[in-house]
Each structure stands twice: as C-alpha cells, then as structure tokens.
Design a protein around this motif. Structure first.
Motif, PDB file in Angstrom:
ATOM      1  N   SER A  12       1.046  -1.118  -0.035  1.00 32.66           N
ATOM      2  CA  SER A  12      -0.117  -0.222  -0.143  1.00 32.66           C
ATOM      3  C   SER A  12       0.575   0.976   0.348  1.00 32.66           C
ATOM      4  O   SER A  12       0.394   2.313  -0.943  1.00 32.66           O
ATOM      5  N   THR A  37      -3.814   7.762  -2.745  1.00 31.00           N
ATOM      6  CA  THR A  37      -4.009   5.996  -2.299  1.00 31.00           C
ATOM      7  C   THR A  37      -4.609   6.556  -1.134  1.00 31.00           C
ATOM      8  O   THR A  37      -4.416   6.798  -0.188  1.00 31.00           O
ATOM      9  N   SER A  71      -8.020   0.133  -0.083  1.00 31.23           N
ATOM     10  CA  SER A  71      -7.945   0.067  -1.463  1.00 31.23           C
ATOM     11  C   SER A  71      -8.216   0.537  -2.859  1.00 31.23           C
ATOM     12  O   SER A  71      -8.682  -0.294  -3.614  1.00 31.23           O
ATOM     13  N   LYS A  72      -8.443   1.502  -2.864  1.00 33.61           N
ATOM     14  CA  LYS A  72      -8.203   2.747  -3.806  1.00 33.61           C
ATOM     15  C   LYS A  72      -7.891   4.071  -3.767  1.00 33.61           C
ATOM     16  O   LYS A  72      -7.199   4.000  -2.728  1.00 33.61           O
ATOM     17  N   PRO A  94      -4.842   3.684   1.724  1.00 38.23           N
ATOM     18  CA  PRO A  94      -4.985   2.128   2.144  1.00 38.23           C
ATOM     19  C   PRO A  94      -5.732   1.087   2.660  1.00 38.23           C
ATOM     20  O   PRO A  94      -6.403  -0.078   2.230  1.00 38.23           O
TER      21      PRO A  94
END
Length: 541
Positions: A22, A95, A100-101, A97
């Motif tokens: 990440s 991003t 997860s986007k 973490p």
C-alpha cells in the motif's frame, strides 16, 4: 515426502506485507501524478461530513474517481459543489490504503465552462424564486426625494464618477460610497456586507442611513459579473429595509441581483436618474403651481367680492329695517300710557262700588255662620234616616234566612253597622268642628264652601258602606246560584260527610226553600220533572 513438498514451495519471489504494498503504491501514484486537473461530473455528493470534510466521486461515461475535499479547502471554494454538476477539479492523486482505492484530494473546484455556469445560475435562480425572493409584492417603492444616496461599487472605476456627476446635475445631495471589489472571489461577500452595513446605520447617528441604495458595476462577461449572482448578495438585498436599485452591467446583462432588487436600472447613470428627481424641473413645477394658486386665490376673492357687493345692494338700509318696528314701538308706548290711566280709573270705580266696611263684613260672616249651623243640625238627622233605611233593608233580607243559622253573621253585621254608625257620628262631630273652623277662616277670606257638596260626599260614603254590607251578606252568594243547606234542627251543613242516609234537609235558594231527602249517592227511582228552561234538575247528592 515432507522434504519434497517443502522444496517445491520455495521460490525466488520477494515477499511484501500489505502495508508495504500500500505504501509503495501510494508513493508511486503521488510521484507520477503530483498535480492534476480532472474534468468530470459530481456524483454521490451529500454535503459536508460532520467533520467538515466533503466526500464524493467524479465520473464520466466510462470511469469513476473518488474525491475528497478537506475542511480547510472546502471553506475557500468559490462555489459549493452540487450533485450532477460538471466541474474541473484541481489537486493531487493519492491512495487510501484502508480500502485499496485511489482518490483525488481537491484543492480547487470550478465549473466546467460557461455552460456549467449558466446551468448553475439557472438552478440557483429557480431555487431562490421558489422561496419568494423575486416576488413583486415584496418590492419597495423608491422615495421621491431622498436626502442621502448610498452607492455600493468600486471607488476607482468610472461608474462612481458617472453616478456622482449625474446626481450633481439633477439634484445635488449627500452621497455615501461603500467601496467594494466588483470582480473576483470576494466580490459577492463584500457587496453583501456593504448592503447589510448600510442597513445597520442609525438614521440619527453621526453617519446617517441612506434613503436609497445603488448597487452598480460596469459591463463584463458572465465570469466577471459572477459575484452579483452570489446567494449571499441576493439574500442581503431581499432583507434590506432600504430600497435598492440594481445597476450591474449593461442593459443586456442580467444577474440575480437584478431580480431581487426593488428597481433595475439599465446603466449606472440610469440608476442615478431613478434615485433623484431634476431639481430645476421641480422648481419650475412649484413656481407654476404657485402662480396658479395665486391666480386662483385672486379670482376667488374677486368673485366673492362681487357677490358681496351684489348682496349688499339687495339688502335694505338700517332705517328701512327698523323704521316700522320703531313706529310700532312708539304707538304701543302711547297706548300703554292711556291704558294704564283707564285701568286705574276702572279699579277705582269698582273699589267705590264695593262699599266695604267692617259692619258689612261682619254681617256677611254671621249669615254664613247661620247657614252652616242650620245645615249642620240637619246633617245628623239625614245620616240617621239613611242608617235606619239601611237597617230596614237588612232586616228584610234577614227575614229570609234562618235565625239559628245566620245569628252569628247578623250579630257581626249589627256590630259592624253600629261601629259604622259610631264612626259616622264621630266623623260628623269632627267634620262639624272642622267646618266651623274652616268657616271662620273662610269668613276671613270672604269665601264660603257650599255644604251641599259635603252632604253629597257623605252620601256617597254611606252608599259605599251599604254596598260593602251587601257584598259580605250571604244573600248575595245565593243570588249567584249557590244554596244554603240546613238539617232538621236548622244547623248549617258544611260537608257532605256530615249528612246521614235518608236525612231530611232544607235547601234555601235566592227565591225560596226546598225540602229534600239525602240518598247518599243512590240514583233516584223516577225521572225528575223538567224545569222551566226545558232541562232537568238532577239529584244534588
């Protein structure tokens, strides 16, 4: 066997933790896309979060990008994001973490071209119109002759010079200018603050509150005039107690302040003309009205003077008005003198004809006393004869009634009669004494009251006593259709329960007596004979 499987699971690939992956992705994205401008449509916007941050997404027809605006940047935006609006967002990619986007952190947000601005403007206009801010019934009338004019505009542009020059030419008065920026990000807030500040001034303070406000700006593009489409400006104008004239842009330029203002002027110079009248025209109008007033007053006075002169000529002179009455007064005064002399002579003749003297007065008084004494001697005899007549009539009525049954009533009537006789004698004695006293007083006044009138009054009272005696006598009751029931001993029977069967009774009517036998409720054996009137007399019991 285990060694074989263990040797197969070994590989040369490097192992990473989720956090390492990440973090690596985050640094890679941020390094590759430091600052970007993204065009897209706002989706999923529900307003700022309770923390002050705003979360939504930017999308087009094939992809979607998460977006976030931190609280510090959200308060600095020129306009607020709205659902479905196409915008150009400036910021950097990063991003998240935790899910997860990847997303864009927006630093600045602006509509995507003039079309978006017009759509935003139309949406805002409809929403404010639905609240009633543009209704005609809430607009105020401009004062005809204001004392102070307030102007909200830039102090360095040509607009303020045109307004002051036009006001000076038409009607010089005091002008208050509140300097603001008329273009840029802060123009809307400054204009709203200026309008609210003018309304907050005390009318009697050191800086008096204006009677009318002019919000003015020169022409420009839609972006240049966007500050006057600000919702804060529209609400400030709607809440203003001072009438507001909008003079923003050229005649073809329209902003939201034009809809909410009390009056819209095509240009700043036109706003100055609407705010104040022309002094020279007012002076000419007042002079013309004054001349007309003087002429009207002069003509009115002339007409009234002519009418007064005509009326005065028609009125008679004072000698004509008072001459007849003065002559009648003189004639009455001369007749009054003669009439008084004649009246005195007539009174003197009548006084001589009376021949009054003490001897004549004494003789007249003695004659009147003798007549009163003679009438007084006759009065007891007359009253006694009347009483004897009444007693005789009473005896005749009493002979029709059984002595035993009516003895108590006769005694009562006799006592009443004797009381009345004594009262009459006492009244006569008192009246004789009163008459004698009145005679003396009347002799002094040379006036005598006739005794016949007193005798008639006493006779009326005697007749009333006789009628009273008849009304309390049982004979008058028999005349009304009742009967007197007595038994064989002559005792009065008052109740039916006191009568025995086959008892002999005596019924006394007004015209005679009838002997009957009590049957005690039994019906008679034979039909009674008809009476004279054609009917039948039934059993009394």
């Amino acid at each position: 066997m285990n060694d074989i499987f263990a040797s197969d699971s070994r590989t040369n690939a490097t192992e990473y933790t989720v956090t390492e992956i990440s973090g690596t992705l985050k640094r890679t994205v941020e390094d590759a896309f430091g600052n970007v401008r993204v065009r897209g449509e706002i989706s999923g916007y529900r307003g700022p979060h309770s923390s002050g941050h705003a979360y939504f997404a930017l999308k087009d027809d094939r992809a979607r990008l998460e977006a976030v605006i931190w609280k510090g940047n959200f308060t600095k935006l020129k306009f607020r994001p709205e659902e479905g609006m196409e915008v150009i967002a400036s910021g950097k990619l990063t991003t998240y973490p935790g899910s997860s986007k990847y997303q864009i952190v927006i630093d600045n947000l602006e509509p995507a071209g003039a079309g978006a601005l017009m759509a935003l403007l139309e949406e805002r206009r409809k929403r404010l119109a639905a609240e009633g801010l543009f209704a005609d019934n809430r607009k105020q009338l401009l004062p005809f002759m204001p004392r102070i004019v307030g102007v909200v505009t830039s102090p360095t542009g040509a607009v303020i010079r045109d307004i002051i020059h036009r006001i000076t030419d038409r009607f010089p008065l005091h002008v208050l200018v509140w300097p603001v920026r008329v273009q840029g990000d802060t123009s809307g807030a400054e204009v709203a603050a200026a309008i609210n500040g003018f309304n907050a001034l005390d009318p009697n303070g050191p800086i008096a509150r204006p009677d009318v406000l002019i919000v003015a700006r020169g022409g420009g593009s839609l972006e240049d005039l966007w500050g006057f489409n600000d919702e804060a400006v529209v609400r400030a104008v709607a809440a203003s107690d001072i009438p507001v004239i909008s003079a923003v842009g050229h005649e073809t330029d329209w902003t939201l302040i034009d809809h909410v203002a009390d009056v819209r002027a095509p240009t700043p110079t036109g706003a100055a003309e609407m705010a104040v009248p022309v002094k020279a025209e007012l002076e000419a109008t007042v002079a013309g009205l004054a001349a007309r007033l003087r002429g009207a007053v002069s003509r009115h006075n002339t007409r009234k003077r002519q009418a007064l002169n005509a009326t005065s000529r028609a009125l008679p002179s004072p000698d004509q008005l008072l001459g007849t009455r003065r002559q009648r007064f003189d004639e009455a005064a001369s007749r009054l003198t003669r009439a008084l002399t004649t009246n005195i002579e007539a009174k003197q003749l009548r006084l001589r004809g009376l021949r009054l003297s003490p001897a004549v007065l004494k003789r007249r008084i003695e004659d009147a006393r003798r007549r009163v004494e003679r009438d007084g001697d006759r009065l007891p005899v007359v009253f006694r004869s009347l009483v004897q007549g009444a007693r005789g009539r009473l005896d005749r009525h009493a002979s029709r009634v059984s002595p035993l049954a009516l003895s108590r009533r006769l005694d009562t009537h006799g006592q009443t009669l004797r009381v009345l006789e004594r009262r009459i004698d006492a009244i006569m004695d008192v009246n004789i004494e009163r008459r004698d006293a009145r005679l003396h007083r009347a002799a002094l006044r040379l006036r005598l009251e006739p005794i016949e009138e007193k005798l008639r009054a006493r006779r009326r009272r005697l007749d009333q006593a006789e009628r009273l005696l008849k009304s309390v006598s049982y004979q008058s009751i028999l005349d009304r259709g009742f009967a007197l029931v007595t038994d064989e001993a002559g005792t009065l029977v008052r109740r039916a329960a006191d009568i025995a069967r086959n008892a002999a009774l005596l019924l006394e009517f007004a015209d005679g007596k009838v002997d009957v036998i009590a049957t005690k409720g039994e019906a008679p054996k034979s039909k009674p004979a008809p009476n004279k009137s054609g009917g039948t007399q039934g059993s009394l019991f």
